[in-house]
Design a protein around this motif. Sequence first.
Motif, PDB file in Angstrom:
ATOM      1  N   ASP A   7       0.807  -1.224   0.000  1.00  7.65           N
ATOM      2  CA  ASP A   7       0.000   0.000   0.000  1.00  7.65           C
ATOM      3  C   ASP A   7       0.839   1.272   0.000  1.00  7.65           C
ATOM      4  OD1 ASP A   7      -2.427  -1.289  -0.159  1.00  7.65           O
ATOM      5  OD2 ASP A   7      -2.799  -1.230   2.002  1.00  7.65           O
ATOM      6  N   LEU A  50       2.063   1.865  -3.529  1.00 11.86           N
ATOM      7  CA  LEU A  50       0.940   2.298  -4.367  1.00 11.86           C
ATOM      8  C   LEU A  50       0.574   3.747  -4.076  1.00 11.86           C
ATOM      9  CD1 LEU A  50      -1.399  -0.824  -4.382  1.00 11.86           C
ATOM     10  CD2 LEU A  50      -0.334   0.246  -6.376  1.00 11.86           C
ATOM     11  N   ASP A  51       0.555   4.117  -2.813  1.00 12.03           N
ATOM     12  CA  ASP A  51       0.231   5.496  -2.442  1.00 12.03           C
ATOM     13  C   ASP A  51       1.277   6.477  -2.969  1.00 12.03           C
ATOM     14  OD1 ASP A  51      -2.035   4.575  -1.152  1.00 12.03           O
ATOM     15  OD2 ASP A  51      -1.135   4.660   0.854  1.00 12.03           O
ATOM     16  N   ARG A  95      -4.802   3.626  -9.133  1.00 12.09           N
ATOM     17  CA  ARG A  95      -4.240   2.926  -7.971  1.00 12.09           C
ATOM     18  C   ARG A  95      -4.599   1.443  -7.947  1.00 12.09           C
ATOM     19  NH1 ARG A  95      -4.458   0.966  -2.977  1.00 12.09           N
ATOM     20  NH2 ARG A  95      -3.001   1.754  -1.399  1.00 12.09           N
ATOM     21  N   ASN A  96      -5.851   1.132  -8.191  1.00 13.87           N
ATOM     22  CA  ASN A  96      -6.321  -0.231  -7.958  1.00 13.87           C
ATOM     23  C   ASN A  96      -6.363  -1.125  -9.194  1.00 13.87           C
ATOM     24  OD1 ASN A  96      -6.811   0.449  -5.222  1.00 13.87           O
ATOM     25  ND2 ASN A  96      -8.737   1.405  -5.836  1.00 13.87           N
ATOM     26  N   ARG A  97      -6.356  -0.519 -10.372  1.00 15.59           N
ATOM     27  CA  ARG A  97      -6.459  -1.326 -11.579  1.00 15.59           C
ATOM     28  C   ARG A  97      -5.244  -1.163 -12.492  1.00 15.59           C
ATOM     29  NH1 ARG A  97     -11.531  -0.360 -15.186  1.00 15.59           N
ATOM     30  NH2 ARG A  97     -12.745  -1.552 -13.714  1.00 15.59           N
ATOM     31  N   PRO A 125      -8.852   6.266  -8.386  1.00 16.27           N
ATOM     32  CA  PRO A 125      -8.960   4.872  -7.921  1.00 16.27           C
ATOM     33  C   PRO A 125      -8.661   3.854  -9.025  1.00 16.27           C
ATOM     34  CG  PRO A 125     -11.134   5.902  -8.039  1.00 16.27           C
ATOM     35  CD  PRO A 125     -10.125   6.979  -8.296  1.00 16.27           C
TER      36      PRO A 125
END
Length: 148
Positions: free
Chosen positions: A11, A14-15, A45-47, A42
Amino acid sequence: MIIERLQSLPDEILDELLTVWEKAVRSTHHFLKDEDIEYFRPLVRNRYLPAVNLFVIRNGTGRIAAFMGLSDDMLEMLFVLPEEQGHGYGKEFVDYAVNICKIYKVDVNEDNEQAYRFYLHMGYEVIGRDAIDSSGKPFPILHLRRPS
C-alpha cells in the motif's frame, strides 16, 4: 541513474506512485478537470498500476521521482514529479523500454503537448488516433511507434 523494477506493490508504494501520478497529471494534463482526476485516481491505484510491470527512479532522498509502467508490448505510462522534471528520467525510461525490453509503442493524450513533443523528440511517429480514451471519455489518444 538506477532504474529499479518493483517486485511487489504494498500500500505505501501504491500510495507513493499515486502521488507521483497525480502531481504529474496536474502539471501536464491541463485539459483534465478535478472531477476527471477524481474519476481516474482509484482506477490508477487499484487497476492500472497493478496491471503493468513497474519501474521507478528514486531521487537523492530515496523517494520515487518517476515511474514507468510496461505491458508486454507497450509503454503504458510514464510519470515524473514536476519538481524532478528535466533530469533525464523520461529519456532514461524510454531508452530502457526500447533497448532492454524491446517495446516500441506508446499512447499519449493528444492534448498533453509536453508529452507529445517529448515522444516525437525521442523518435516516435504517430501511427493512429482515437477520438476517445479507453474509458470512453472525450480525450483524444494518439498512438505512436518508434521504428525498431
